[in-house]
Scaffold this active site. Structure first.
Site, PDB file in Angstrom:
ATOM      1  N   ASP A 329       0.785  -1.229   0.000  1.00 31.39           N
ATOM      2  CA  ASP A 329       0.000   0.000   0.000  1.00 31.39           C
ATOM      3  C   ASP A 329       0.822   1.287   0.000  1.00 31.39           C
ATOM      4  OD1 ASP A 329       0.834  -0.752   2.530  1.00 31.39           O
ATOM      5  OD2 ASP A 329      -1.009  -0.167   3.555  1.00 31.39           O
ATOM      6  N   GLU A 452      -7.615   3.695   7.483  1.00 33.15           N
ATOM      7  CA  GLU A 452      -7.544   3.891   6.028  1.00 33.15           C
ATOM      8  C   GLU A 452      -8.872   4.304   5.407  1.00 33.15           C
ATOM      9  OE1 GLU A 452      -3.864   2.028   7.132  1.00 33.15           O
ATOM     10  OE2 GLU A 452      -5.936   1.521   7.637  1.00 33.15           O
ATOM     11  N   THR A 525       1.799   8.676   5.822  1.00 34.49           N
ATOM     12  CA  THR A 525       0.985   7.461   5.843  1.00 34.49           C
ATOM     13  C   THR A 525       0.470   7.139   7.237  1.00 34.49           C
ATOM     14  OG1 THR A 525       0.879   5.189   4.974  1.00 34.49           O
ATOM     15  CG2 THR A 525       2.852   5.796   6.243  1.00 34.49           C
TER      16      THR A 525
END
Length: 597
Positions: A329, A452, A525
């Site tokens: 990812d 996410e 992230t």
């Protein structure tokens, strides 16, 4: 979740409100993709739902009237979001954060995490060093407090932010006999220290006067110290791809394995690159960029795809699955975000080439999200060499991808993929770690409060997630062990406060400085706030990389810098900007395929 180019137009991961409102009201329920499987739902059958009592379409009603008429529950359900509800959701998100944060500080600090059921702290599992589920993340360095620092600023609590910074400075040391995963230490600890230092010293003061007298760059010094302790991971590897773990005192353990995942090795460039440019030392960016280039050079010649696990000594792919979830990812995410931050054309070239390969080999379903017949678009796990489907599950980490698609200007595909994950959430009230789209059932049942989907929803604006998450216990928010029976595991991971609560709050706080400031921001992230700053596009050293095989050169066809001054909102046709983002007929199709009616 959401500006100087096609990409920079959405870097702060937030569309302007006029764009956001139509983008995400609803993005409906559960999805399970029926590629040539019995559950494929014909649009012809949906068309029957719009026929009158005699079985024929009413001639005096346009398609628009049929879509927006009284029969369309999707329009009724999702086409308004009152300011009063928005304010209520904002308060709920803030309460959720402080319930978790205050209880961590009360029951767990200075340990790494809170056990929210037993109301006690958790550190590394010293009795079982092989318990990497715990030990990869917990290093005996007050993880949750560090990871949460900039969330306090986002919520406007300058006083507690300053207090927390002082606690970190006074209590945290990385001179610990802890073996941690390089990736986790980088995104959770290094990223937060850098972000908080930048916000403390930012002359533009987006959150007001957050600096305090006596601050002497201690967070930056801590970040530098940690990064130096992570550097041994890059030594003695034939490929330049780092070892997955280091001991903060002694370096790479003697029994360390030679295998690492693509995301773990290839998602260090943002934090390492910012650190290098803050302190004027190219070492950190150099090793991180070398790892990215090494991985990129080993992609398939046939498909352009990478695998998910690689041997750092031989360069051979141990895991040949290519997908958008676990193990892959953030590799894609950081190719694009590195370009946005540093302006290196090479990063943009790699991202665009990777995105083209993803679209060509992983994407299944109809060509357009909002037009035509066939199954809704879905990105599946494939063999990196052949592009053939390897299994019929996707995992929850893939839910980040719609946000990345918006950053890249591909809003149409983002809408459909987000609809899929929101649909799964609507069915279970959480996102199972793996979901089998063929069987319409979870393969792995737990949900560790991952951010996410909320991150992508920040971009696509929805509310249901918040009300589901509030149904949690005692001293904090516990991992769901089973998304069906809702049994819980006694763990609250740091990213719940660092990311999940932050994105939920930003969804409803339209006046937040991140949305109003003239300065633009991007999230790492792990959800840490970093300004898009010209100083990060300047280097105090000459480039140390000659042109290398496997790296895109400026002359290659895929290496096209994005055009400037293009709003991603303008990528959507005018007639769709004030309607539901996904036509009701397709939202209904998704519901039916999941078995919601």
């Amino acid at each position: 979740m959401q500006w100087r180019s096609i990409v920079v137009g959405l870097v702060v991961l937030r569309l302007s409100l006029s764009c956001v409102l139509w983008l995400a009201f609803g993005l409906g329920p559960n999805v399970s993709w029926g590629f040539n499987f019995p559950l494929t739902f014909s649009l012809h059958k949906l068309d029957l739902l719009f026929r009158d009592e005699k079985g024929t379409h009413s001639r005096d009603n346009s398609w628009s009237q049929r879509i927006h008429g009284n029969r369309d529950e999707y329009v009724r359900r999702y086409s308004s979001f009152p300011d009063t509800l928005k304010a209520k959701m904002k308060d709920m998100a803030k309460e959720m954060f402080y319930f978790g944060y205050d209880n961590y500080m009360k029951y767990a600090f200075p340990e790494d995490e809170l056990n929210p059921i037993d109301c006690e702290g958790r550190g590394p599992d010293v009795l079982n060093p092989s318990n990497i589920n715990i030990n990869d993340v917990l290093g005996n360095y007050s993880l949750t407090l560090i990871d949460t620092l900039d969330t306090l600023l986002v919520l406007g609590n300058v006083t507690e932010f300053q207090r927390a910074v002082k606690l970190v400075i006074d209590n945290v040391s990385f001179d610990k006999d802890s073996t941690v995963q390089v990736f986790e230490a980088n995104i959770r600890i290094l990223g937060s220290l850098i972000s908080s230092h930048i916000l403390l010293t930012d002359p533009k003061h987006p959150f007001g006067e957050v600096g305090y007298e006596g601050y002497d760059n201690e967070l930056l010094h801590l970040a530098h110290d940690l990064a130096v302790r992570l550097l041994p991971a890059f030594e003695n590897t034939s490929t330049g791809i780092p070892y997955p773990r280091v001991n903060l005192k002694t370096g790479v353990p003697p029994d360390s394995i030679n295998e690492t995942c693509t995301a773990g090795a290839g998602s260090l460039l943002v934090e390492f690159g910012i650190l290098s440019r803050l302190i004027g030392d190219s070492t950190f960016e150099w090793v991180a960029r070398r790892a990215v280039r090494a991985l990129w050079s080993l992609r398939s010649n046939e498909t352009g795809l990478l695998g998910n696990v690689i041997n750092i000594q031989t360069g051979q792919w141990v895991g040949k699955q290519s997908g958008l979830g676990a193990g892959m990812d953030s590799f894609y995410e950081y190719l694009l975000k590195s370009y946005i931050l540093f302006g290196e054309k090479e990063d943009h070239g790699m991202f665009q080439a990777a995105y083209e390969s993803i679209q060509n080999h992983m994407r299944r379903g109809r060509e357009s999200c909002n037009e035509g017949e066939g199954d809704p678009p879905l990105y599946v796990n494939v063999n990196m060499a052949s592009g053939e489907i390897m299994n019929t599950w996707i995992d929850s980490l893939q839910a980040f991808f719609p946000g990345l698609q918006v950053l890249n200007g591909d809003v149409d595909n983002a809408i459909c993929l987000h609809a899929f994950y929101y649909a799964i959430w609507k069915r279970f009230g959480a996102l199972p770690e793996r979901y089998n789209w063929q069987l319409q059932a979870p393969d792995v049942l737990f949900y560790p409060l991952r951010p996410e989907l909320v991150e992508s929803t920040y971009l696509l604006y929805q509310v249901t997630l918040l009300t589901s998450l509030r149904k949690m216990p005692k001293c904090g928010y516990a991992t769901l062990h089973h998304v069906v029976d809702k049994s819980k595991e006694d763990r609250m991971e740091s990213f719940f406060l660092s990311e999940t609560c932050k994105y939920l709050y930003l969804l409803f706080d339209e006046d937040n400085p991140l949305h109003k400031s003239d300065n633009k921001y991007i999230f790492t992230t792990e959800g840490h706030v970093v300004p898009i700053d010209k100083r990060f596009r300047e280097k105090q050293w000459r480039d140390m990389f000659p042109c290398e095989d496997g790296v895109l050169k400026e002359s290659e066809p895929n290496h096209r810098p994005p055009p400037s001054n293009i709003s991603n909102c303008n990528r959507i046709p005018e007639e769709r900007r004030y309607a539901l983002p996904l036509k009701s007929v397709y939202m209904r199709q998704i519901d039916h395929m999941v078995g919601l009616f």
